[in-house]
Design a protein around this motif. Structure first.
Motif, short mmCIF file in Angstrom:
data_model
loop_
_atom_site.label_atom_id
_atom_site.label_comp_id
_atom_site.label_asym_id
_atom_site.label_seq_id
_atom_site.Cartn_x
_atom_site.Cartn_y
_atom_site.Cartn_z
N THR A 138 36.16 -9.12 -34.17
CA THR A 138 35.92 -9.64 -33.40
C THR A 138 37.62 -9.63 -33.08
O THR A 138 38.34 -9.36 -33.61
N THR A 158 35.54 -4.34 -29.40
CA THR A 158 35.21 -4.77 -30.30
C THR A 158 34.22 -5.50 -30.72
O THR A 158 33.42 -5.05 -29.40
N ASP A 160 32.25 -7.92 -30.63
CA ASP A 160 31.59 -8.89 -29.73
C ASP A 160 31.91 -8.90 -28.07
O ASP A 160 31.32 -9.65 -27.31
N GLY A 161 33.19 -7.58 -27.52
CA GLY A 161 33.54 -7.94 -26.68
C GLY A 161 34.55 -8.03 -26.30
O GLY A 161 34.55 -8.55 -25.06
N SER A 162 35.39 -9.10 -27.72
CA SER A 162 35.86 -10.75 -26.96
C SER A 162 37.11 -10.11 -26.61
O SER A 162 38.50 -10.41 -25.67
N GLN A 166 33.29 -3.26 -24.81
CA GLN A 166 32.37 -3.62 -26.64
C GLN A 166 31.93 -2.95 -26.98
O GLN A 166 31.21 -2.37 -26.67
#
Length: 252
Positions: A138, A158, A160-162, A166
């Protein structure tokens, strides 16, 4: 060596800067040190990769994750304290014959990122075109962005694509335009290294993998960190013959 700085880069990720006598001339990207904790209770040294070198200032920089009692003790050690360091150890990444015209790729994730920071700088200094692809769970855990951006192109993923792409690093690389890399350097968990082996198996790129392993001595005496070659004929010690291996020869 004396601690002159210690800071938290991300949750449970710390950078520590040490000042003092060190064989700076023999240290190269991919080398590591065995650090003795300042408490007689912890007899085994901890292996930590060198993230930065400043010979003129007589400092080395290490980055570590707090995962147990030993690294928690290190995180609690105050600036000004003295630490016993064994190193530089290991073979490091082979960069002596890298040409300025080469297009190189660095791949890493998590605590496999620190040795690539020093490598990116060394390759840029040689004039190479450097691309780095790194992944984290993340955005809050990301570190090293500036160092990689200063030395080439950074591809960031990341889970979670934060931030950035993603997915994992392998999925990120699959989205990139086809390129011909002369050399691929990777450091991280075995899953990431296996991905690199598979992805570049059919290319002409030289592949170099820095393996993570539990180490007791760091000098090859205990043989507790061996890895096999793909043909199964020889076991190599990560601490001495490694931690960097030819990715086409080593079995993970």
């Amino acid at each position: 060596m004396r601690i002159i700085a210690q800071e938290e880069l991300a949750p449970s990720i710390y950078r520590i800067v040490l000042y003092g006598k060190f064989d700076y001339a023999q240290a190269r990207p991919g080398c590591f040190v065995m650090l003795k904790l300042p408490d007689g209770t912890y007899q085994l040294r901890r292996p930590l990769a060198i993230a930065a070198l400043a010979p003129l200032q007589e400092t080395i920089t290490l980055i570590y994750r707090v995962v147990g009692d030993g690294t928690h003790l290190l995180q609690q050690t105050a600036v000004g304290a003295q630490l016993n360091i064994l190193g530089p150890l290991g073979n490091g990444f082979p960069i002596e014959n890298v040409e300025s015209t080469e297009n190189v790729l660095l791949v890493g994730g998590g605590t496999g990122v620190p040795p690539l920071m020093l490598l990116a700088q060394a390759l840029k200094d040689k004039g190479c075109k450097v691309t780095t692809a790194i992944g984290f769970r993340t955005a809050a855990l990301i570190f090293g962005e500036k160092e990689f951006e200063d030395n080439g192109q950074l591809l960031l993923a990341t889970d979670d694509g934060s931030k950035g792409f993603q997915g994992n690093v392998g999925q990120l690389l699959a989205t990139q335009p086809e390129q011909t890399y002369t050399k691929v350097y990777a450091c991280g968990p075995n899953g990431l290294l296996q991905m690199v082996q598979t992805r570049f198996a059919g290319t002409t790129a030289e592949i170099y993998l820095s393996l993570e392993s539990r180490m007791a001595c760091g000098v090859g005496a205990c043989e507790g960190c061996v890895v096999s070659t793909k043909d199964g004929t020889y076991n190599k010690r990560v601490c001495v013959e490694g931690p960097v291996f030819n990715g086409r020869e080593v079995r993970l």
